[in-house]
Design a protein around this motif. Structure first.
Motif, PDB file in Angstrom:
ATOM      1  N   UNK A  24     -23.251   3.973  -4.467  1.00  0.00           N
ATOM      2  CA  UNK A  24     -24.367   3.147  -5.078  1.00  0.00           C
ATOM      3  C   UNK A  24     -23.399   2.077  -6.215  1.00  0.00           C
ATOM      4  N   UNK A  25     -22.347   2.573  -6.710  1.00  0.00           N
ATOM      5  CA  UNK A  25     -21.744   1.446  -7.629  1.00  0.00           C
ATOM      6  C   UNK A  25     -20.553   0.778  -7.004  1.00  0.00           C
ATOM      7  N   UNK A  26     -20.404   0.767  -5.678  1.00  0.00           N
ATOM      8  CA  UNK A  26     -19.348   0.044  -5.051  1.00  0.00           C
ATOM      9  C   UNK A  26     -17.933   0.584  -5.305  1.00  0.00           C
ATOM     10  N   UNK A  27     -17.721   1.707  -5.511  1.00  0.00           N
ATOM     11  CA  UNK A  27     -16.498   2.366  -5.739  1.00  0.00           C
ATOM     12  C   UNK A  27     -15.591   2.505  -4.393  1.00  0.00           C
ATOM     13  N   UNK A  28     -15.994   2.255  -3.356  1.00  0.00           N
ATOM     14  CA  UNK A  28     -15.532   2.518  -1.909  1.00  0.00           C
ATOM     15  C   UNK A  28     -14.952   1.050  -1.625  1.00  0.00           C
ATOM     16  N   UNK A  29     -14.035   0.780  -0.903  1.00  0.00           N
ATOM     17  CA  UNK A  29     -13.502  -0.328  -0.350  1.00  0.00           C
ATOM     18  C   UNK A  29     -12.823   0.240   0.944  1.00  0.00           C
ATOM     19  N   UNK A  30     -12.433  -0.852   1.755  1.00  0.00           N
ATOM     20  CA  UNK A  30     -11.746  -0.635   3.061  1.00  0.00           C
ATOM     21  C   UNK A  30     -10.362  -1.170   2.813  1.00  0.00           C
ATOM     22  N   UNK A  31      -9.136  -0.570   3.270  1.00  0.00           N
ATOM     23  CA  UNK A  31      -7.999  -1.166   3.428  1.00  0.00           C
ATOM     24  C   UNK A  31      -7.633  -1.225   4.863  1.00  0.00           C
ATOM     25  N   UNK A  32      -7.032  -2.345   5.429  1.00  0.00           N
ATOM     26  CA  UNK A  32      -6.648  -2.396   6.697  1.00  0.00           C
ATOM     27  C   UNK A  32      -5.171  -2.371   7.099  1.00  0.00           C
ATOM     28  N   UNK A  33      -4.836  -1.422   7.617  1.00  0.00           N
ATOM     29  CA  UNK A  33      -3.309  -1.378   8.274  1.00  0.00           C
ATOM     30  C   UNK A  33      -3.143  -2.174   9.577  1.00  0.00           C
ATOM     31  N   UNK A  34      -2.371  -3.031   9.591  1.00  0.00           N
ATOM     32  CA  UNK A  34      -1.954  -3.918  10.729  1.00  0.00           C
ATOM     33  C   UNK A  34      -1.277  -2.868  11.938  1.00  0.00           C
ATOM     34  N   UNK A  35      -1.535  -3.176  13.085  1.00  0.00           N
ATOM     35  CA  UNK A  35      -1.111  -2.492  14.364  1.00  0.00           C
ATOM     36  C   UNK A  35      -0.388  -3.572  15.175  1.00  0.00           C
ATOM     37  N   UNK A  36       0.831  -3.234  15.475  1.00  0.00           N
ATOM     38  CA  UNK A  36       1.621  -4.328  16.423  1.00  0.00           C
ATOM     39  C   UNK A  36       1.637  -3.933  17.866  1.00  0.00           C
ATOM     40  N   UNK A  37       1.723  -4.830  18.642  1.00  0.00           N
ATOM     41  CA  UNK A  37       1.943  -4.930  19.976  1.00  0.00           C
ATOM     42  C   UNK A  37       3.341  -4.874  20.133  1.00  0.00           C
ATOM     43  N   UNK A  38       4.019  -3.853  20.470  1.00  0.00           N
ATOM     44  CA  UNK A  38       5.546  -3.789  20.537  1.00  0.00           C
ATOM     45  C   UNK A  38       6.287  -4.612  21.214  1.00  0.00           C
ATOM     46  N   UNK A  39       5.752  -5.050  22.619  1.00  0.00           N
ATOM     47  CA  UNK A  39       6.148  -5.606  23.537  1.00  0.00           C
ATOM     48  C   UNK A  39       6.424  -7.158  22.914  1.00  0.00           C
ATOM     49  N   UNK A  40       5.330  -7.756  22.575  1.00  0.00           N
ATOM     50  CA  UNK A  40       5.278  -9.270  22.147  1.00  0.00           C
ATOM     51  C   UNK A  40       5.615  -9.231  20.690  1.00  0.00           C
ATOM     52  N   UNK A  41       5.465  -8.221  19.834  1.00  0.00           N
ATOM     53  CA  UNK A  41       5.799  -8.280  18.336  1.00  0.00           C
ATOM     54  C   UNK A  41       4.583  -9.023  17.494  1.00  0.00           C
ATOM     55  N   UNK A  42       3.385  -9.149  18.385  1.00  0.00           N
ATOM     56  CA  UNK A  42       2.334  -9.887  17.826  1.00  0.00           C
ATOM     57  C   UNK A  42       1.369  -8.828  17.172  1.00  0.00           C
ATOM     58  N   UNK A  43       0.650  -9.167  16.068  1.00  0.00           N
ATOM     59  CA  UNK A  43      -0.595  -8.509  15.433  1.00  0.00           C
ATOM     60  C   UNK A  43      -1.358  -8.184  16.676  1.00  0.00           C
ATOM     61  N   UNK A  44      -1.845  -6.767  16.874  1.00  0.00           N
ATOM     62  CA  UNK A  44      -2.911  -6.513  17.707  1.00  0.00           C
ATOM     63  C   UNK A  44      -4.262  -6.102  17.224  1.00  0.00           C
ATOM     64  N   UNK A  45      -4.149  -5.808  16.017  1.00  0.00           N
ATOM     65  CA  UNK A  45      -5.398  -5.552  15.306  1.00  0.00           C
ATOM     66  C   UNK A  45      -5.165  -4.542  14.136  1.00  0.00           C
ATOM     67  N   UNK A  46      -6.235  -3.993  13.610  1.00  0.00           N
ATOM     68  CA  UNK A  46      -6.161  -3.141  12.207  1.00  0.00           C
ATOM     69  C   UNK A  46      -6.792  -1.714  12.381  1.00  0.00           C
ATOM     70  N   UNK A  47      -6.447  -0.814  11.628  1.00  0.00           N
ATOM     71  CA  UNK A  47      -7.008   0.307  11.516  1.00  0.00           C
ATOM     72  C   UNK A  47      -7.723   0.329  10.044  1.00  0.00           C
TER      73      UNK A  47
END
Ligand code: C2E
Ligand code: CA
Ligand code: CA
Length: 523
Positions: free
Chosen positions: A276-299
């Protein structure tokens, strides 16, 4: 403000905690009271039997010594009989018989009379060399019980001793009357000599327990009936000793239960308040596509910062939310927070967003609806939503869960098994459930010590995933060595501090801007 009223189930817990020690105390003290009465009866019976045996010993000794006087005229032996009868304790009379007729007795001298007439009872079956019988009375003393001890010789002569029942009655009164016992004693199955008038019908119903016992040396049987009041009285005495302890325990139990309930409900309240008081937030951890070295998304990883500024660890509040039945509202809150963050994101289509889904939510009827709603709320990004499930969530309601996952997959959502290898999931689940990724737990990645060494479990998991045509995401990559190893073993995606730490929404956008992706697109 909401009035302080305890919910029903909490009140039940408190009542149970308070009553349990009291009820257990009542139950066990009652059992103990019954046993005490039984022990008392047993002891009384043993004392009475020993006295009855002692009297029997005396009587048999006397009849034995009388044997030598058999066949002698009464006048010659009468004084001896009288002396024996008068001087031996307990005895009413002693005498000599011929063909079951008394011809000489310490009480009636040489007057003759049948033994059956004297004892006012038919004789036991003939042929016995000795017998004993308790009697309601004798010819001389008709209204007072007695016991006769008869010894027969082969020449038709016999000797007897009659013990006055009053000794036994007095003894039974002394030992049993103050306990309310009704005691009867029988010799040779004869008249039951009792310490009181026979029990009335009502008393019969009220007696709790009749204890019977017998002598091993003589045909003596004893029966002791204790009235229920005796058990109740004994119960009351034992209760006086143990009840205070039970009351203390009861108070203690209530206090402990109350504090447990308060802690429980307070955690639930705190989670609610936190949302109710907005104490929660979300952090996003990047996930890397190994072959290309590009950012694929986040958890997406949930964070909780309390109003006092302290952080609560996710594994702790997630476990608490699961235990308190709060994980579904919390995950819905998470989905709302992500949707709010996504409103300002600039990411290419096909960007992966990984959501951790708890078992309870997966089994919830509204699960598919919740995910569809979330998907619509971020549809403008055209992302790929990946549900991260633990092995535990697949164990129960397997068919329903598989059906839900198949439905969501048909709409473009992907499914990953999180922390693979740490749960207790049977490998057959991997074939039964519609899956896309295996996320290898960081503990296996941590086992990589050199880029070209062997890490048997990790290698096996990777091979297994490849055989099942599943993509592999490795978690917890902290060193370049680990990355190199995983790349050479065909792992598709990596996630870990080496690549990027979990970031707030704004930090993630800044990170993306500062880390230009190799190539033109993310995929
Ligand atoms: P998880 O799903 O296995 O998440 C990965 C965890 O590993 C995260 O911990 C992340 O910060 C941490 N991590 C990532 N890279 C590294 C690394 O290189 N080294 C190390 N040592 N750790 C790394 P976090 O955020 O503390 O979350 C812990 C667990 O709490 C998660 O494990 C997940 O099971 C649960 N959790 C977190 N957020 C949520 C959520 O929104 N919903 C649900 N149901 N569970 C969540
Ligand atoms: Ca996860
Ligand atoms: Ca994990």
């Amino acid at each position: 403000m909401q009035a302080f009223v305890k919910p029903n189930h909490e009140r039940i817990w408190l009542v149970v905690a308070g009553l349990l020690p009291l009820l257990l105390c009542l139950f066990f003290t009652f059992i103990e009271a019954r046993q005490t009465v039984a022990r008392q009866q047993e002891m009384t019976a043993a004392a009475l039997l020993s006295q009855a045996e002692h009297i029997s010993d005396l009587a048999w000794d006397v009849t034995d010594s009388l044997k030598t006087l058999g066949n002698r005229p009464c006048k010659d032996v009468l004084s001896q009989l009288q002396k024996l009868g008068a001087l031996t304790p307990y005895f009413r009379s002693v005498g000599l018989t011929l063909d079951n007729t008394v011809y000489c007795s310490s009480a009636f001298g040489s007057s003759r009379g049948r033994v059956a007439g004297m004892i006012r009872h038919p004789l036991p079956s003939s042929g016995q060399s000795w017998w004993t019988l308790s009697l309601a009375g004798t010819f001389g003393v008709q209204d007072r019980p007695a016991v006769i001890f008869m010894r027969q010789a082969s020449d038709r002569t016999g000797s007897y001793a009659v013990v006055d029942g009053q000794y036994l009655i007095d003894l039974m009164r002394v030992t049993g009357l103050n306990l309310g016992y009704h005691i009867t004693m029988q010799f040779g199955g004869g008249y039951p000599i009792a310490n009181a008038a026979s029990l009335s019908h009502q008393q019969e119903n009220w007696k709790t327990r009749t204890f019977t016992s017998g002598s091993s040396d003589y045909p003596i049987a004893i029966s002791i009936s204790a009235p229920r009041t005796e058990t109740l009285q004994s119960w009351r005495q034992i209760l006086l000793t143990f009840m205070p302890m039970a009351v203390i325990l009861s108070v203690l139990f209530v206090a402990v239960t109350n504090s447990w309930l308060r802690r429980r409900s307070s955690y639930r309240d705190e989670l609610r308040r936190g949302m109710a008081f907005g104490e929660f937030s979300v952090h996003y951890q990047p996930i890397c596509h190994l072959e290309s070295g590009r950012l694929a998304g986040v958890e997406a990883l949930m964070r909780w910062q309390r109003s006092d500024g302290s952080w609560v660890r996710p594994d702790i509040f997630i476990a608490a939310a699961e235990a308190e039945g709060m994980i579904v509202p919390l995950t819905r809150h998470l989905l709302q927070l992500i949707a709010r963050d996504c409103a300002s994101w600039k990411v290419p289509a096909g960007f992966h967003i990984g959501i951790n889904v708890a078992a309870d939510h997966l089994q919830h009827d509204d699960f598919v609806k919740d995910i569809r709603g979330f998907s619509q709320s971020i549809a403008h990004l055209q992302p790929i939503i990946t549900l991260e499930l633990t092995e535990r969530s697949l164990i129960s309601e397997g068919d329903r869960v598989a059906h839900k996952l198949a439905e969501l997959r048909s709409e473009g959502t992907l499914v990953a098994i999180d922390d693979f290898g740490t749960g207790h999931c049977s490998l057959t689940y991997l074939q039964t459930f519609p899956l896309d990724y295996l996320k290898i737990d960081k503990s296996f990645v941590g086992a990589i010590e050199s880029a070209y060494g062997e890490t048997p479990i990790l290698d096996t998991i990777i091979q297994l995933a490849h055989k099942l045509a599943l993509q592999v995401v490795a978690e917890g990559i902290e060193t370049p060595l680990q990355m190199k190893y995983l790349k050479s073993h065909g792992v598709t995606f990596i996630q870990g501090y080496y690549y990027a730490r979990p970031l707030s929404s704004a930090a993630l956008m800044a990170w993306i801007e500062q880390n230009p992706q190799p190539g033109t697109s993310l995929f």
